[in-house]
Scaffold this active site. Structure first.
Site, short mmCIF file in Angstrom:
data_model
loop_
_atom_site.label_atom_id
_atom_site.label_comp_id
_atom_site.label_asym_id
_atom_site.label_seq_id
_atom_site.Cartn_x
_atom_site.Cartn_y
_atom_site.Cartn_z
N ASP A 47 -63.03 86.22 -177.18
CA ASP A 47 -64.40 86.60 -176.89
C ASP A 47 -64.58 87.10 -175.45
O ASP A 47 -63.94 86.58 -174.53
CB ASP A 47 -65.30 85.38 -177.15
CG ASP A 47 -66.75 85.75 -177.35
OD1 ASP A 47 -67.07 86.95 -177.43
OD2 ASP A 47 -67.58 84.81 -177.44
N HIS A 48 -65.43 88.08 -175.28
CA HIS A 48 -65.78 88.60 -173.95
C HIS A 48 -64.56 88.92 -173.08
O HIS A 48 -64.46 88.47 -171.94
CB HIS A 48 -66.74 87.64 -173.21
CG HIS A 48 -68.16 87.79 -173.68
ND1 HIS A 48 -68.99 88.80 -173.25
CD2 HIS A 48 -68.89 87.07 -174.57
CE1 HIS A 48 -70.17 88.68 -173.85
NE2 HIS A 48 -70.13 87.65 -174.66
N GLU A 53 -64.81 94.26 -181.57
CA GLU A 53 -66.25 94.25 -181.29
C GLU A 53 -66.50 94.75 -179.88
O GLU A 53 -65.76 94.42 -178.95
CB GLU A 53 -66.80 92.82 -181.44
CG GLU A 53 -68.27 92.73 -181.00
CD GLU A 53 -68.94 91.43 -181.40
OE1 GLU A 53 -68.78 91.00 -182.56
OE2 GLU A 53 -69.60 90.83 -180.54
N LYS A 55 -79.19 79.79 -173.96
CA LYS A 55 -78.13 79.04 -174.63
C LYS A 55 -78.64 77.75 -175.29
O LYS A 55 -79.29 76.95 -174.64
CB LYS A 55 -77.04 78.69 -173.62
CG LYS A 55 -76.36 79.91 -173.01
CD LYS A 55 -75.43 80.56 -173.98
CE LYS A 55 -74.72 81.77 -173.38
NZ LYS A 55 -73.85 82.45 -174.32
ZN ZN Z 1 -72.03 87.34 -175.61
#
Ligand code: ZN
Length: 392
Positions: free
Chosen positions: A77-78, A186, A228
């Site tokens: 991710d990221h 993505e 969050k």
């Molecule tokens: Zn994000």
């Protein structure tokens, strides 16, 4: 089977402790979603002190123990730089989320035309203006551009704002293609300064497509606040109107899923999201599973919870940096009912963003408490994440 999930509806269950997958399996079982059981960003790896290999191994162990035989994925991710990629490829990740946010030129929204003209040189402007602004130009783009007179300016702003980010995403895709045959890809711009307009969304998707990037999902930054571990903050009617425009863009391409980041606990908007993208959707959660762990500790190990909570209050102003949160220390409730803190907006955000500090000091104790109360943790996770999945 660990495999790319392609356009199948999917749900990401981040697990910062390596003990949540049994609860995630119980929640996702029998739903339409294909799960991502390992999902960790470089930022989270730094804060948890875990490697990409450890994260995927923890998920694998739980998948084998539960005899889960359906497809599942692992999300790197990221990822921000080319150097971020290799450890995740070596560990066998199947889903790569590229975040080119550092290459987004946020000033393009307000730059003068002179500045824009200087910046746009070197960003294929001649090619782009011919492609988008001629009479038979990109139809959907024209539909979203506010007025024919504004088309050139809007295109220039989009090009300056996202041109380098798109180039970076292309470079990341090319590097991955050299290293792997099949993978989910993505592109996420969800952490930029301003929301992604539907027109910018179209521009990004169109440019990636033209350059041969096979992306399976795209994460725009939507309007309102996605903080969050708490519900959506914003006007649902306005959001719905905006989502309809984004949905027109995704429908035009039909080649990728909408990806919703910071998806934890956004209960009020799931029905809207499901309405537009129910069958072409990816959702990411992570913090909420950590908060469920703390709920177990609040119930079963109050002394440990109090230590984590007091550290959280100490560390909040420092650790909140790089997160979108608005909790305030002075608004924390004064209560001796510890589990009820997990229902409070301020306590949830403060506990959420200080997870790295908590794990550094109390990680072993926290894991010990969860192993001791395995069933409570599993049932808590199952109930809380089923609530997410049912609304989607
Ligand atoms: Zn994000």
């Amino acid at each position: 089977m660990l495999t790319p999930l392609s356009l199948h509806p999917s749900f990401g269950f981040g697990d910062r402790l390596g003990l949540a997958t049994p609860g995630h399996i119980a929640a996702v079982h029998g739903t339409k979603f294909a799960p991502i059981f390992a999902q960790q960003s470089v930022r989270e790896n730094t804060r948890t002190g875990r490697t990409p290999q450890q994260v995927i191994d923890d998920a694998k162990r739980a998948v084998e123990a539960a005899n889960w035989e359906l497809p599942w994925g692992a999300d790197a991710d990221h990822l921000k730089t080319l150097e971020d990629i290799p450890p995740f490829v070596e560990a066998g990740y199947t889903f790569f989320t590229v975040d080119p946010g550092e290459h987004v030129d946020n000033a393009a929204d307000t730059d003068s035309m002179d500045v824009l003209r200087q910046k746009v040189a070197g960003l294929n402007w001649d090619e782009l203006s011919t492609l988008y602004l001629n009479q038979n130009g990109e139809q959907v783009w024209r539909q979203f551009a506010k007025s024919p007179q504004g088309e050139a300016e809007t295109l220039m702003r989009s090009t300056v704002k996202y041109g380098k980010a798109i180039q970076h995403a292309v470079a990341m895709f090319q590097r991955l293609s050299e290293m792997k045959d099949a993978f989910d890809f993505e592109v996420s711009v969800d952490e930029t300064d301003a929301p992604t307009t539907p027109l910018e969304h179209f521009f990004i998707a169109n440019e990636l497509t033209r350059r041969g990037v096979k992306f399976t999902s795209l994460a725009p930054r939507l309007i309102g606040r996605f903080e969050k571990g708490v519900d959506y903050i914003g006007d649902l009617v306005e959001l719905d109107a905006e989502l309809a425009k984004h949905a027109a863009v995704t429908k035009y391409f039909g080649t990728y899923k909408l990806s919703l980041h910071s998806g934890s606990d956004k209960f009020s908007i799931y029905p809207l999201i499901a309405n537009y993208w129910g069958e072409q959707l990816h959702v990411k959660t992570a913090g909420t599973s950590y908060l469920e762990a703390l709920r177990v500790v609040a119930q079963c190990e109050p002394d440990l919870f109090l230590k984590i909570y007091s550290l959280g209050r100490e560390r909040y102003e420092t650790d909140r940096h790089s997160y979108h949160v608005s909790a305030r220390l002075e608004l924390l409730p004064k209560t001796g009912d510890l589990p009820s803190l997990l229902e409070d907006f301020h306590a949830r955000e403060i506990l959420h963003v200080t997870f790295g500090s908590a794990l550094a000091l109390f990680g072993a104790e926290l894991k010990g408490a969860l192993l001791k109360n395995e069933t409570v943790y599993l049932e808590g996770l199952q109930a809380h994440l089923e609530k997410h999945l049912q609304l989607l």
